[in-house]
Design an enzyme around this catalytic site. Structure first.
Site: not given
Ligand code: IFM
Length: 453
Positions: A163, A354
């Site tokens: 991320e 995720e």
């Protein structure tokens, strides 16, 4: 139809969120250790100092993964354990922890999928300029070399960065996470460019030094935009919005186009103008190292329709829409649409690196953790992912966030994302109902999702 035969059923964690043992076996400080000491930065001034104490419970944790029947485990390696100062000497005792973990996972029949960077930059690297320093890509390559040399004889699947939108955006622009900076636009864009260079260098290191063929990817956020109706025009608007660079950080294409297509998107370059990072010859080739998969982390999505002015327009969720304990919306079709749109644009097999939710969980008087809302959420999302697979999107795997309750960054231990409950006072682990349910989903290769439908 159903999930592919070799579909990877996994769960994920990250080093600073679970390991604890921050001063053990030569680990150096990370920017998160420093940030957590800032009064008020973290809910109730908590930190990852102990967290789940996974550094000492790793055998028990792998045994629990085995009980659940996980096929794969995504964890991250702490750069400050391996290179305590961020640059320079490698710490063999830090590497030895991951060496043991990898062996234990393999012995349990669980494939290790390490992530090289899930936000815990060594303080020493930060003090040398961190991601703002172009040399950070070299430091990261050196660190990656130490890791791949130690584990690359057994590890076949790798993620580089987790991320970048968050560690650059929230960490360097908004001061909501470590290192807690509020940089100017040109500065945080430059830091982001260097992080992308580091990704490229790490891919090269993995390819050149691992002892066998590898699957390499990274794990950016996949911000999701879903059509508000089934009209073709709204679907097209949602696709456009998925890849538009309109908000300065919450977007996909600014980060993903360089990696998969070898260029920054035109609308982003127009938006950022003179603030756009300086790209040196060879940078884009380095960033666009071929990957085997496109992984992304997706939790929920926004509804989009074609506006009267012809542009994509945000549609509010219906009144009373379901929410998780983090106040995030529950929007199952986000997995379907994001998998579909991402595959259309980047043409690589999709992995959800995720997905999951925070819930208000505790151990009941009967010893169970009845997290029904999480089970229902996961079921709905996985059915949508299966729908994408049914329609021809090559969906290669799914990593549930998270294996266990852990340190949720600025929110401390308030947010429980795990399918394993952790008592942070005693360290006791309890499988939640969702863990038992996920075990059955894995054992039936998704068949359980359709039970009673
Ligand atoms: O806990 C985080 C993780 O570290 C990165 N992705 C989102 C998760 C939940 O907020």
């Amino acid at each position: 139809m159903a999930f592919a035969k070799d579909f990877v059923w996994g769960a994920a964690t990250a080093s600073y969120q679970i390991e604890g043992a921050v001063a053990e076996d030569g680990r150096g400080e990370s920017v998160w250790d420093t940030y957590c000491k800032r009064p008020g930065a973290i809910w109730e001034n908590q930190s990852g100092e102990v967290a789940c104490d996974h550094y000492h419970h790793w055998k028990e944790d792998v045994a629990l993964m085995r009980k659940i029947g996980l096929k794969a485990y995504r964890f991250s390696i702490a750069w400050p354990r391996v290179v305590p100062d961020g640059v320079g000497a490698v710490n063999p005792r830090g590497l030895a922890f991951y060496d043991r973990l990898v062996d234990e996972l393999l012995a349990a029949g669980i494939e290790p999928w390490p992530t090289l960077f899930h936000w815990d930059m060594p303080q020493g690297a930060f003090d040398r300029g961190g991601w703002l320093n172009r040399e950070s890509a070299d430091w990261f390559a050196d660190y990656a070399t130490a890791v791949v040399d130690a584990l690359g004889d057994r590890v076949r699947s790798w993620f580089t960065l987790n991320e970048p939108q968050c560690f650059i955006g929230f960490g360097h622009r908004d001061s909501l996470q470590a290192p807690g900076l509020k940089l100017s636009r040109s500065e945080w864009l430059r830091a982001g460019h260097h992080a992308l260079l580091a990704h490229g260098r790490a891919v090269q290191v993995i390819r050149s030094r691992a002892k066998g063929p590898c699957r390499v990817s990274w794990a950016p956020v996949g911000w999701s935009k879903m059509p508000a109706t089934a009209n073709r025009d709204d679907i097209d608007a949602a696709r456009e919005a998925t890849f538009a660079v309109t908000d300065e950080m919450i977007n996909n294409a600014w980060w993903m186009d360089p990696v998969y297509l070898g260029r920054y998107p035109q609308d982003g370059l127009r938006l950022y103008g003179a603030d756009a990072p300086k790209v040196l010859p060879g940078d884009m080739d380095l960033i666009a190292q071929p990957l085997d998969l496109q992984a992304f982390n997706t939790y929920n999505g926004q509804l989009i329709r074609r506006g009267a002015d012809g542009r994509p327009e945000l549609v509010p969720h219906p009144t009373g829409y379901p929410m998780n304990f983090f106040h995030g919306s529950i929007t199952p079709p986000c997995l379907y649409w994001t998998a579909k749109f991402m595959y259309e644009r980047y043409r690589l097999p999709v992995v959800i690196s995720e997905n999951g939710m925070s819930n208000a969980d505790w151990v009941g008087l009967d010893g169970r953790v009845p997290d029904g809302p999480r089970i229902d959420m996961l079921r709905r999302y996985l059915l949508e992912l299966e729908r994408a697979a049914d329609e021809g999107v090559p969906v290669a795997g799914y990593f549930l966030w998270s294996l266990m309750d852990n340190f949720e960054w600025s929110h401390g231990y308030k947010q429980r994302f795990g399918i394993i409950h952790v008592d942070f006072v005693t360290g006791r682990r309890t499988l939640k109902d969702s863990a038992l349910w996920y075990r059955d989903v894995i054992a039936t290769h998704g068949g359980k999702l359709h039970e009673g439908l």
